[in-house]
Design an enzyme around this catalytic site. Structure first.
Site, PDB file in Angstrom:
ATOM      1  N   THR A  58     -63.614 -17.029 -24.074  1.00 37.28           N
ATOM      2  CA  THR A  58     -64.676 -16.840 -25.062  1.00 37.28           C
ATOM      3  C   THR A  58     -65.763 -17.895 -24.893  1.00 37.28           C
ATOM      4  OG1 THR A  58     -63.092 -15.886 -26.623  1.00 37.28           O
ATOM      5  CG2 THR A  58     -65.177 -16.649 -27.521  1.00 37.28           C
ATOM      6  N   ARG A 107     -66.277 -21.443 -33.012  1.00 39.02           N
ATOM      7  CA  ARG A 107     -64.865 -21.111 -33.243  1.00 39.02           C
ATOM      8  C   ARG A 107     -64.250 -22.241 -34.051  1.00 39.02           C
ATOM      9  NH1 ARG A 107     -60.557 -19.118 -28.764  1.00 39.02           N
ATOM     10  NH2 ARG A 107     -61.749 -17.212 -29.169  1.00 39.02           N
TER      11      ARG A 107
END
Length: 338
Positions: A58, A107
């Protein structure tokens, strides 16, 4: 939705028409992702990549996507390397770092934390995963992969049959994907997990309320016998109190070529959000599947760049300018030379 200047925090923001728009833009990004052309449409723009949980795909794919559009990336990884370790609030962090960036991807291990951060940010924020809650860009790339892998064989996403396997309680990828699937018609979802790691009821209820069939099972082999997609997930060890608590469930649902041949249909597509846990006591997807043409996990990862490029182009409102700022590549690239 209006994408320009918007945060991307939850898949609940999207209608089916929004998804089709994202996927159309993602398709147009393929020449740049494959290094057949170069575009500098985001030259001078800065992505703030803030990852307070471990990440490979990611984090790197968000950075890669921004670079491929001509932008630059600044990264913060882990709490210890940030001022949060000194007691700084998410509000203060957001106010400061949004002054240094044109868009931020974040995140964080706590559910709702990215939305809290976004409420104080002066620039758009993309949720790169907030605890066990959501992972919207992963769900989009998963759905994009399903569309590319399945519709060529069966013509439509409607009527899709998918088995989701593993830690469905903590797996934010399946939480977000199930919400997107609810936008389609006549979906059948088989949820395969230990009872203790079952999909939270709110996601099951949402699917059923949308008129879809949901089957709950704790047995693998026959659950994958009539599906289009087998979507496997790892045990989310970081969501357990200890490694030992996670080990109780590790390796419960292993798929190898022998099981695939015996129980799956010949065209069943195998997906996994990665990383797959290849340790001997887990081995969710055996290495003997690596030569199976229906193993889509690496195509799935590649698709993440296309979808994230699309999101950046739409959020920063440059979709119509990408080609005008492009040119042919001037270096050898293996994918161009094949």
């Amino acid at each position: 939705m209006i994408f320009a200047g918007s945060h991307i925090l939850s898949v609940e923001q999207f209608s089916r028409a929004d998804i089709e728009q994202i996927f159309a833009v993602a398709d147009s990004m393929e020449p740049y992702a494959l290094r057949k052309r170069v575009t500098r449409v985001l030259e001078g723009a800065i992505l703030g990549n803030m990852f307070f949980e471990p990440s490979t795909r990611t984090r790197v794919s968000f950075g890669c996507a921004f670079n491929l559009l001509g932008g630059e990336v600044r990264e913060t990884t882990g709490f210890k390397s940030s001022a949060i370790a000194k007691g700084e609030s998410l509000y203060d962090t957001a106010r400061v770092l949004s002054g240094y960036s044109d868009v931020i991807c974040m995140r964080h291990p706590e559910s709702g934390s990215v939305a809290e951060f976004a409420s104080a940010s002066r620039v758009p924020v993309v949720n790169g995963g907030d605890g066990a809650n959501e992972h919207p860009s992963q769900a989009l790339l998963d759905l994009y992969t399903i569309q590319k892998e399945v519709t060529a064989k069966r013509g439509s996403m409607d009527g899709l049959r998918i088995a989701m396997i593993g830690d469905l309680k903590h797996g934010r990828t399946v939480h977000s994907l199930s919400r997107l699937l609810a936008l389609y018609d006549n979906i059948e979802v088989v949820l395969v997990s230990p009872e203790e790691l079952a999909m939270p009821e709110r996601y099951v209820d949402a699917l059923r309320s949308a008129g879809h069939k949901v089957v709950i099972s704790s047995e693998l082999n026959h659950s994958i016998s009539r599906v289009d997609i087998v979507y496997s997930t790892r045990i989310q060890e970081e969501r357990f109190e200890s490694k030992e608590a996670a080990d109780v469930y590790r390796g419960r649902f292993r798929l190898n070529q022998s099981i695939y041949t015996e129980f799956c249909q010949p065209n069943t597509v195998i997906m996994h959000p990665l990383p797959r846990d290849s340790r001997s006591d887990a081995n969710e997807l055996d290495n003997d599947l690596n030569q199976n043409p229906n193993l889509a996990i690496f195509r799935q990862a590649d698709n993440g760049v296309l979808v994230r490029m699309a999101l950046f182009a739409m959020i920063l409102d440059v979709v119509g300018q990408v080609e005008a700022h492009s040119r042919e590549v001037n270096w050898y690239h293996r994918r161009n030379g094949m």
